[in-house]
Scaffold this motif. Structure first.
Motif, short mmCIF file in Angstrom:
data_model
loop_
_atom_site.label_atom_id
_atom_site.label_comp_id
_atom_site.label_asym_id
_atom_site.label_seq_id
_atom_site.Cartn_x
_atom_site.Cartn_y
_atom_site.Cartn_z
N ASP A 196 0.83 -1.19 0.00
CA ASP A 196 0.00 0.00 0.00
C ASP A 196 0.88 1.25 0.00
O ASP A 196 2.06 1.20 0.33
CB ASP A 196 -0.99 -0.01 1.17
N MET A 197 0.30 2.37 -0.41
CA MET A 197 1.08 3.59 -0.60
C MET A 197 1.75 4.09 0.68
O MET A 197 2.86 4.62 0.63
CB MET A 197 0.18 4.70 -1.18
N SER A 198 1.09 3.91 1.83
CA SER A 198 1.71 4.34 3.09
C SER A 198 3.02 3.60 3.31
O SER A 198 4.03 4.18 3.72
CB SER A 198 0.76 4.08 4.27
N ALA A 199 3.01 2.29 3.02
CA ALA A 199 4.20 1.47 3.20
C ALA A 199 5.30 1.87 2.22
O ALA A 199 6.47 2.01 2.60
CB ALA A 199 3.85 -0.01 3.03
N ILE A 200 4.92 2.06 0.94
CA ILE A 200 5.89 2.45 -0.08
C ILE A 200 6.54 3.78 0.28
O ILE A 200 7.77 3.94 0.22
CB ILE A 200 5.22 2.54 -1.46
N CYS A 201 5.72 4.75 0.66
CA CYS A 201 6.25 6.08 0.99
C CYS A 201 7.16 6.06 2.21
O CYS A 201 8.17 6.77 2.26
CB CYS A 201 5.11 7.07 1.19
N MET A 202 6.83 5.22 3.20
CA MET A 202 7.68 5.12 4.38
C MET A 202 9.05 4.55 4.01
O MET A 202 10.09 5.04 4.47
CB MET A 202 7.02 4.26 5.45
N CYS A 203 9.06 3.53 3.16
CA CYS A 203 10.32 2.94 2.72
C CYS A 203 11.11 3.94 1.87
O CYS A 203 12.33 4.07 2.02
CB CYS A 203 10.06 1.67 1.92
N GLN A 204 10.40 4.66 1.01
CA GLN A 204 11.06 5.67 0.17
C GLN A 204 11.69 6.76 1.02
O GLN A 204 12.85 7.13 0.83
CB GLN A 204 10.04 6.27 -0.80
N ASP A 205 10.93 7.28 1.98
CA ASP A 205 11.42 8.38 2.81
C ASP A 205 12.61 7.97 3.67
O ASP A 205 13.46 8.80 4.01
CB ASP A 205 10.31 8.90 3.71
N ASN A 206 12.66 6.70 4.04
CA ASN A 206 13.72 6.23 4.94
C ASN A 206 14.76 5.37 4.23
O ASN A 206 15.62 4.75 4.88
CB ASN A 206 13.11 5.45 6.11
N ASP A 207 14.68 5.35 2.89
CA ASP A 207 15.66 4.65 2.06
C ASP A 207 15.81 3.17 2.45
O ASP A 207 16.92 2.65 2.53
CB ASP A 207 17.02 5.36 2.13
N LEU A 208 14.67 2.51 2.69
CA LEU A 208 14.67 1.08 2.99
C LEU A 208 14.30 0.33 1.71
O LEU A 208 13.14 0.39 1.28
CB LEU A 208 13.67 0.75 4.09
N PRO A 209 15.25 -0.35 1.06
CA PRO A 209 14.91 -1.06 -0.17
C PRO A 209 13.97 -2.24 0.09
O PRO A 209 13.96 -2.81 1.19
CB PRO A 209 16.27 -1.55 -0.69
N ILE A 210 13.16 -2.56 -0.91
CA ILE A 210 12.23 -3.69 -0.83
C ILE A 210 12.64 -4.69 -1.90
O ILE A 210 12.88 -4.31 -3.05
CB ILE A 210 10.78 -3.23 -1.09
N TYR A 211 12.71 -5.96 -1.53
CA TYR A 211 13.00 -7.01 -2.52
C TYR A 211 11.83 -7.97 -2.55
O TYR A 211 11.50 -8.59 -1.53
CB TYR A 211 14.30 -7.75 -2.17
N VAL A 212 11.18 -8.05 -3.69
CA VAL A 212 9.99 -8.89 -3.85
C VAL A 212 10.39 -10.20 -4.52
O VAL A 212 11.02 -10.19 -5.58
CB VAL A 212 8.91 -8.17 -4.69
N PHE A 213 10.01 -11.33 -3.91
CA PHE A 213 10.38 -12.64 -4.46
C PHE A 213 9.33 -13.67 -4.07
O PHE A 213 8.45 -13.41 -3.26
CB PHE A 213 11.76 -13.06 -3.95
N ASN A 214 9.45 -14.85 -4.68
CA ASN A 214 8.50 -15.94 -4.41
C ASN A 214 9.02 -16.78 -3.24
O ASN A 214 9.92 -17.58 -3.40
CB ASN A 214 8.32 -16.80 -5.66
N MET A 215 8.39 -16.61 -2.08
CA MET A 215 8.79 -17.35 -0.89
C MET A 215 8.28 -18.79 -0.91
O MET A 215 8.75 -19.64 -0.17
CB MET A 215 8.26 -16.62 0.35
#
Length: 236
Positions: A196-215
């Motif tokens: 969701d956008m709140s999560a994306i923006c929080m990661c963007q603002d705090n420079d936390l990269p996200i890695y999406v993969f098939n668990m």
């Protein structure tokens, strides 16, 4: 050597259903626990957030007549159930872990604070963060971003049923193409449903990269730690 030293692993509640279509599939739970153990033994510090969609979703509940706040609180309780299940599965294979809750519910879990979590991570314990943010109107995606930022994780790993981020839903659109990496801004502009956008923006603002993969593919968590390009990296 692992690609990352400290991670925040986000797991979906729906994935825990496995082939059952509801509840918690013991085989899927056991597979997740074994993958987590494998990475923990590499010396990686692991924080985990699990959704509760296999049991109850507050937002969908509100559409069916539930009060939104009470519905979200029910969803928080669902994440605690899933967290306890994963904790039990980790216990069974000898992985030290603890469940921390965003709302007080001792003795079910310890009340979350950053310092309690970081101390446990540095001792080599897996920390499972449950009950979301502790407040209604926030998803477990946002809870994951918050915990990832708080514990100063190197990356948030989002374990899903697909092997990365696509131009469209690959389960619905066979022409969808996969991104190897993409910026937060592109995700926002393309309205890609990563989190969701709140999560994306929080990661963007705090420079936390996200890695999406098939668990759901056994061994993939370690492959990510080994640096294999099996998913999609979201970054600034």
């Amino acid at each position: 050597m692992s690609r990352f030293k400290r991670i925040l692993l986000k797991l979906s509640g729906e994935s825990l259903m496995g082939q059952q279509g509801h509840g918690i599939d013991p085989e899927r739970l056991s597979d997740y626990a074994k993958q987590i153990k494998e990475v923990s033994e590499m010396g990686v510090q692991i924080g985990i957030v699990i959704g509760g969609g296999n049991i109850f979703r507050g937002l969908s509940g509100s559409k069916k007549g539930f009060d939104r706040v009470k519905g979200d609180q029910m969803g928080m309780c669902a994440t605690v159930i899933n967290s306890l299940a994963l904790s039990s599965a980790l216990d069974a294979i000898g992985v030290k872990n603890r469940v921390l809750t965003a709302i007080r519910m001792e003795p079910i879990g310890e009340y979350y604070t950053k310092w309690r979590a970081v101390e446990a991570l540095e001792r080599g314990e897996v920390c499972i963060f449950s009950a979301g943010t502790g407040s209604p109107y926030f998803t477990t995606d946002t809870g994951s971003s918050l915990r990832g930022v708080e514990i100063e994780a190197d990356v948030m790993l989002k374990g899903t049923r697909v092997d990365g981020i696509y131009t469209a839903d690959p389960e619905k659109d066979p022409t969808a193409t996969k991104f190897d990496d993409i910026t937060y801004q592109e995700v926002i502009e393309r309205r890609l449903k990563v989190m969701d956008m709140s999560a994306i923006c929080m990661c963007q603002d705090n420079d936390l990269p996200i890695y999406v993969f098939n668990m759901d593919v056994t061994g993939n968590l370690k492959r990510v730690m080994d640096g294999e390009p099996i998913g999609t990296l979201v970054h600034n």
